[in-house]
Scaffold this motif. Structure first.
Motif, PDB file in Angstrom:
ATOM      1  N   ALA A 121     -20.482 -13.053  -3.532  1.00 51.92           N
ATOM      2  CA  ALA A 121     -21.100 -13.473  -2.346  1.00 51.92           C
ATOM      3  C   ALA A 121     -20.170 -13.071  -1.350  1.00 51.92           C
ATOM      4  N   ILE A 122     -20.783 -12.657  -0.011  1.00 55.48           N
ATOM      5  CA  ILE A 122     -19.868 -12.670   1.277  1.00 55.48           C
ATOM      6  C   ILE A 122     -20.112 -13.814   2.012  1.00 55.48           C
ATOM      7  N   ILE A 123     -19.136 -14.567   2.524  1.00 58.92           N
ATOM      8  CA  ILE A 123     -19.459 -15.747   3.336  1.00 58.92           C
ATOM      9  C   ILE A 123     -18.672 -15.537   4.496  1.00 58.92           C
ATOM     10  N   ALA A 124     -19.394 -15.570   5.567  1.00 52.96           N
ATOM     11  CA  ALA A 124     -19.248 -15.355   6.970  1.00 52.96           C
ATOM     12  C   ALA A 124     -18.827 -16.746   7.292  1.00 52.96           C
ATOM     13  N   ALA A 125     -17.624 -17.388   7.029  1.00 56.47           N
ATOM     14  CA  ALA A 125     -17.328 -18.600   6.949  1.00 56.47           C
ATOM     15  C   ALA A 125     -16.930 -18.804   8.632  1.00 56.47           C
ATOM     16  N   CYS A 126     -16.393 -18.123   9.456  1.00 56.92           N
ATOM     17  CA  CYS A 126     -15.797 -18.285  10.813  1.00 56.92           C
ATOM     18  C   CYS A 126     -17.038 -18.241  11.865  1.00 56.92           C
ATOM     19  N   ALA A 127     -17.814 -17.506  11.717  1.00 56.15           N
ATOM     20  CA  ALA A 127     -19.023 -17.206  12.569  1.00 56.15           C
ATOM     21  C   ALA A 127     -20.125 -18.508  12.821  1.00 56.15           C
ATOM     22  N   ASN A 128     -20.190 -18.813  13.958  1.00 52.90           N
ATOM     23  CA  ASN A 128     -21.100 -19.953  14.378  1.00 52.90           C
ATOM     24  C   ASN A 128     -22.504 -19.687  14.343  1.00 52.90           C
ATOM     25  N   GLY A 129     -22.689 -18.228  14.318  1.00 49.40           N
ATOM     26  CA  GLY A 129     -24.223 -17.636  14.431  1.00 49.40           C
ATOM     27  C   GLY A 129     -24.049 -16.278  14.075  1.00 49.40           C
ATOM     28  N   VAL A 130     -25.317 -15.661  13.729  1.00 51.02           N
ATOM     29  CA  VAL A 130     -25.428 -14.446  13.474  1.00 51.02           C
ATOM     30  C   VAL A 130     -24.926 -13.456  14.368  1.00 51.02           C
ATOM     31  N   ASP A 131     -24.896 -13.726  16.039  1.00 50.10           N
ATOM     32  CA  ASP A 131     -24.448 -13.039  16.947  1.00 50.10           C
ATOM     33  C   ASP A 131     -22.860 -13.081  16.976  1.00 50.10           C
ATOM     34  N   GLU A 132     -22.126 -13.347  16.261  1.00 49.68           N
ATOM     35  CA  GLU A 132     -20.637 -13.362  16.213  1.00 49.68           C
ATOM     36  C   GLU A 132     -19.935 -12.542  15.436  1.00 49.68           C
ATOM     37  N   GLY A 133     -20.656 -12.360  14.207  1.00 44.21           N
ATOM     38  CA  GLY A 133     -19.852 -11.561  13.276  1.00 44.21           C
ATOM     39  C   GLY A 133     -18.758 -12.001  12.822  1.00 44.21           C
ATOM     40  N   PHE A 134     -17.974 -11.300  11.854  1.00 45.51           N
ATOM     41  CA  PHE A 134     -16.907 -11.865  11.287  1.00 45.51           C
ATOM     42  C   PHE A 134     -15.615 -10.597  10.846  1.00 45.51           C
ATOM     43  N   LEU A 135     -16.042  -9.433  11.348  1.00 47.92           N
ATOM     44  CA  LEU A 135     -14.794  -8.412  10.897  1.00 47.92           C
ATOM     45  C   LEU A 135     -14.048  -8.189  12.207  1.00 47.92           C
ATOM     46  N   GLN A 136     -13.274  -9.108  12.631  1.00 49.50           N
ATOM     47  CA  GLN A 136     -12.382  -9.169  13.751  1.00 49.50           C
ATOM     48  C   GLN A 136     -10.725  -9.261  13.289  1.00 49.50           C
ATOM     49  N   ASP A 137     -10.213  -9.111  14.146  1.00 52.04           N
ATOM     50  CA  ASP A 137      -8.754  -9.314  13.888  1.00 52.04           C
ATOM     51  C   ASP A 137      -8.375 -10.707  13.668  1.00 52.04           C
ATOM     52  N   ARG A 138      -7.596 -11.119  12.696  1.00 50.45           N
ATOM     53  CA  ARG A 138      -7.201 -12.547  12.457  1.00 50.45           C
ATOM     54  C   ARG A 138      -5.770 -12.654  12.916  1.00 50.45           C
ATOM     55  N   PRO A 139      -5.376 -13.839  13.722  1.00 50.98           N
ATOM     56  CA  PRO A 139      -3.942 -13.930  13.952  1.00 50.98           C
ATOM     57  C   PRO A 139      -3.045 -14.035  13.201  1.00 50.98           C
ATOM     58  N   ALA A 140      -1.879 -13.095  13.375  1.00 50.45           N
ATOM     59  CA  ALA A 140      -0.801 -13.128  12.405  1.00 50.45           C
ATOM     60  C   ALA A 140      -0.019 -14.356  12.450  1.00 50.45           C
ATOM     61  N   ARG A 141       0.322 -14.956  11.184  1.00 56.49           N
ATOM     62  CA  ARG A 141       1.208 -15.911  11.113  1.00 56.49           C
ATOM     63  C   ARG A 141       2.665 -15.773  10.286  1.00 56.49           C
ATOM     64  N   ILE A 142       3.691 -16.172  10.713  1.00 56.92           N
ATOM     65  CA  ILE A 142       4.787 -15.769  10.073  1.00 56.92           C
ATOM     66  C   ILE A 142       5.678 -17.161   9.717  1.00 56.92           C
ATOM     67  N   PRO A 143       6.482 -17.206   8.841  1.00 56.17           N
ATOM     68  CA  PRO A 143       7.213 -18.375   8.716  1.00 56.17           C
ATOM     69  C   PRO A 143       7.864 -19.248   9.830  1.00 56.17           C
ATOM     70  N   SER A 144       8.479 -18.518  10.727  1.00 58.74           N
ATOM     71  CA  SER A 144       9.128 -18.930  12.012  1.00 58.74           C
ATOM     72  C   SER A 144       8.009 -19.803  12.872  1.00 58.74           C
ATOM     73  N   GLU A 145       6.787 -19.414  12.873  1.00 57.32           N
ATOM     74  CA  GLU A 145       5.726 -19.882  13.603  1.00 57.32           C
ATOM     75  C   GLU A 145       5.383 -21.237  13.033  1.00 57.32           C
ATOM     76  N   MET A 146       5.685 -21.620  11.683  1.00 56.00           N
ATOM     77  CA  MET A 146       5.103 -22.627  11.000  1.00 56.00           C
ATOM     78  C   MET A 146       6.280 -24.062  11.425  1.00 56.00           C
ATOM     79  N   ILE A 147       7.341 -23.701  11.956  1.00 53.98           N
ATOM     80  CA  ILE A 147       8.336 -24.565  12.404  1.00 53.98           C
ATOM     81  C   ILE A 147       8.197 -25.263  13.401  1.00 53.98           C
ATOM     82  N   GLY A 148       7.969 -26.643  13.173  1.00 52.93           N
ATOM     83  CA  GLY A 148       7.400 -27.494  14.517  1.00 52.93           C
ATOM     84  C   GLY A 148       5.922 -27.371  14.771  1.00 52.93           C
ATOM     85  N   TYR A 149       5.262 -26.709  13.871  1.00 56.91           N
ATOM     86  CA  TYR A 149       3.875 -26.554  14.042  1.00 56.91           C
ATOM     87  C   TYR A 149       3.011 -27.967  14.419  1.00 56.91           C
ATOM     88  N   ASP A 150       2.170 -27.972  15.502  1.00 57.44           N
ATOM     89  CA  ASP A 150       1.366 -29.159  15.477  1.00 57.44           C
ATOM     90  C   ASP A 150       0.493 -29.337  14.444  1.00 57.44           C
TER      91      ASP A 150
END
Length: 391
Positions: A130-159
């Motif tokens: 199955a292909i699950i378009a989990a992040c799209a609120n509707g059919v008009d949004e799509g799901f093939l977009q860039d995701r924000p990069a996360r690196i370990p340093s960004e996790m320090i003190g993360y809210d």
């Protein structure tokens, strides 16, 4: 990656290469001109899509246009973004056939809807993935977009209040999407933080992305067995608790047409449980072999004044949790109902019957229900003006 996980995951069901195709599929071998195909249920390999429709699902198959769709190929540019993206994804993964509910079910035909809903269990369990378009609120949004990069340093003190949790994805608030995920043996989940591969063995963040693991619901491993006779008492206990969790999870989700779909959107999951509980009948969301326990369902977070409001359109008997739109909890009462464990008087089911909305769909919608119990009567006195909570 998919082939490697299929080979090495002994606990995951293997793909059924000789399974029949659904009645209709999309042929996406020519990605610019995909076609709607009447399959006559010949053997084949296909993928499915799980997504949130939203309000802009403007291109659907109907009894009036299906012949035109079969005769003439689509221009991929006419599809909304989510449909375009799933066609591209399936094509790039080498999957020729794709099942999409908006295009493979005649949306204006109650008869075709009923027939396809009765096959939903097979459609998702027999799919290669199955292909699950989990992040799209509707059919008009799509799901093939860039995701924000996360690196370990960004996790320090993360809210912690801003951390990603996959249960907050849009698909995890929709009723139909629960069985689409649970019944699929393998899934590619396009989440807000990354793309994930999900199966009965493990979740994998594709590309070794730094993100939270998937924690979605799964069917018990024992469901690969042939019947309840193959299961140990402990496995049956966990199957029972798994069903209670499914009701808890499903009832918190929303449906666009709850009066029509409240039982329909759970029918595929019920079919999977019925596979190992073959001797138990299903009565509008309750199982015959645990009927008394199932009657003790509770609404979570219901208003403190008065009972939950029931729909004006009949959807289920009043004794079924499906009759109301509330988050429902069905407590596990196995230990409390053991003989001699508690001094309680048990009642007996004298007769219970439901009228099916569609013959042959014993696990889907109903149009009537009847229940007769033989119970113990206890005398009680309620004085006017007294605090009933203390009596």
């Amino acid at each position: 990656m998919l082939d490697r996980h299929i080979r090495t995951h002994d606990k995951c069901p293997k793909p059924i290469e000789t399974s029949s195709l659904p009645d209709r599929v999309i042929d996406c071998s020519n990605i610019q001109r995909p076609e709607l195909v009447i399959t006559n249920n010949v053997p084949g390999v296909y993928a499915t899509l799980s997504y949130v429709w939203g309000r802009n699902q403007y291109l659907v198959s109907t009894a009036r246009n299906v012949d035109f769709f079969v005769k003439d190929a689509f221009d991929i540019k006419l599809f909304p973004p989510t449909i375009q993206h799933v066609l591209i994804s399936a094509h790039n993964w080498g999957m020729r056939y794709l099942w999409i509910n908006a295009l493979c079910i005649l949306q204006d035909s109650a008869d075709d809807k009923g027939r396809q809903i009765s096959q939903m269990h097979k459609i998702y369990t027999n799919a290669h993935f199955a292909i699950i378009a989990a992040c799209a609120n509707g059919v008009d949004e799509g799901f093939l977009q860039d995701r924000p990069a996360r690196i370990p340093s960004e996790m320090i003190g993360y809210d912690v209040t801003q951390m990603y949790h996959d249960e907050m994805e849009p698909v995890n608030y929709r009723g139909w999407c629960l069985q689409e995920r649970v019944l699929s043996k393998r899934s590619f989940i396009f989440a807000a933080d990354t793309i994930k591969y999900y199966c009965q063995t493990e979740p994998v963040n594709i590309g070794d992305a730094l993100c939270e693991p998937s924690t979605g619901p799964r069917l018990p491993e024992a469901f690969s067995s042939a019947s309840a006779q193959d299961l140990s008492p402990e496995e049956l206990m966990w199957a029972r608790r798994s069903w209670l969790f499914m009701i808890w999870e499903y009832s918190r989700r929303s449906l666009s047409r709850p009066d029509e779909d409240k039982l329909n959107a759970l029918a595929g999951i019920a079919e999977q449980y019925h596979h190992i509980l073959r001797r138990s009948r299903y009565h509008a969301g309750l199982w015959e072999h645990t009927f008394l326990e199932d009657l003790v369902w509770q609404n979570i977070g219901a208003p403190t004044t008065g009972p939950p409001e029931r729909s004006k359109v009949y959807r289920a008997p009043s004794w079924s949790w499906a009759s109301v739109d509330r988050h429902t909890n069905m407590p596990s009462l196995e230990s409390k109902l053991e003989p001699g464990a508690y001094d309680v008087g048990q009642c007996t089911v004298v007769e219970c019957n439901v009228t099916l909305a569609r013959q042959g769909s014993a696990l889907a919608a109903v149009t009537a229900g009847y229940l007769k119990l033989e119970v113990f009567m206890h005398e009680a006195t309620l004085e006017p003006g007294s605090d009933s909570s203390k009596n």
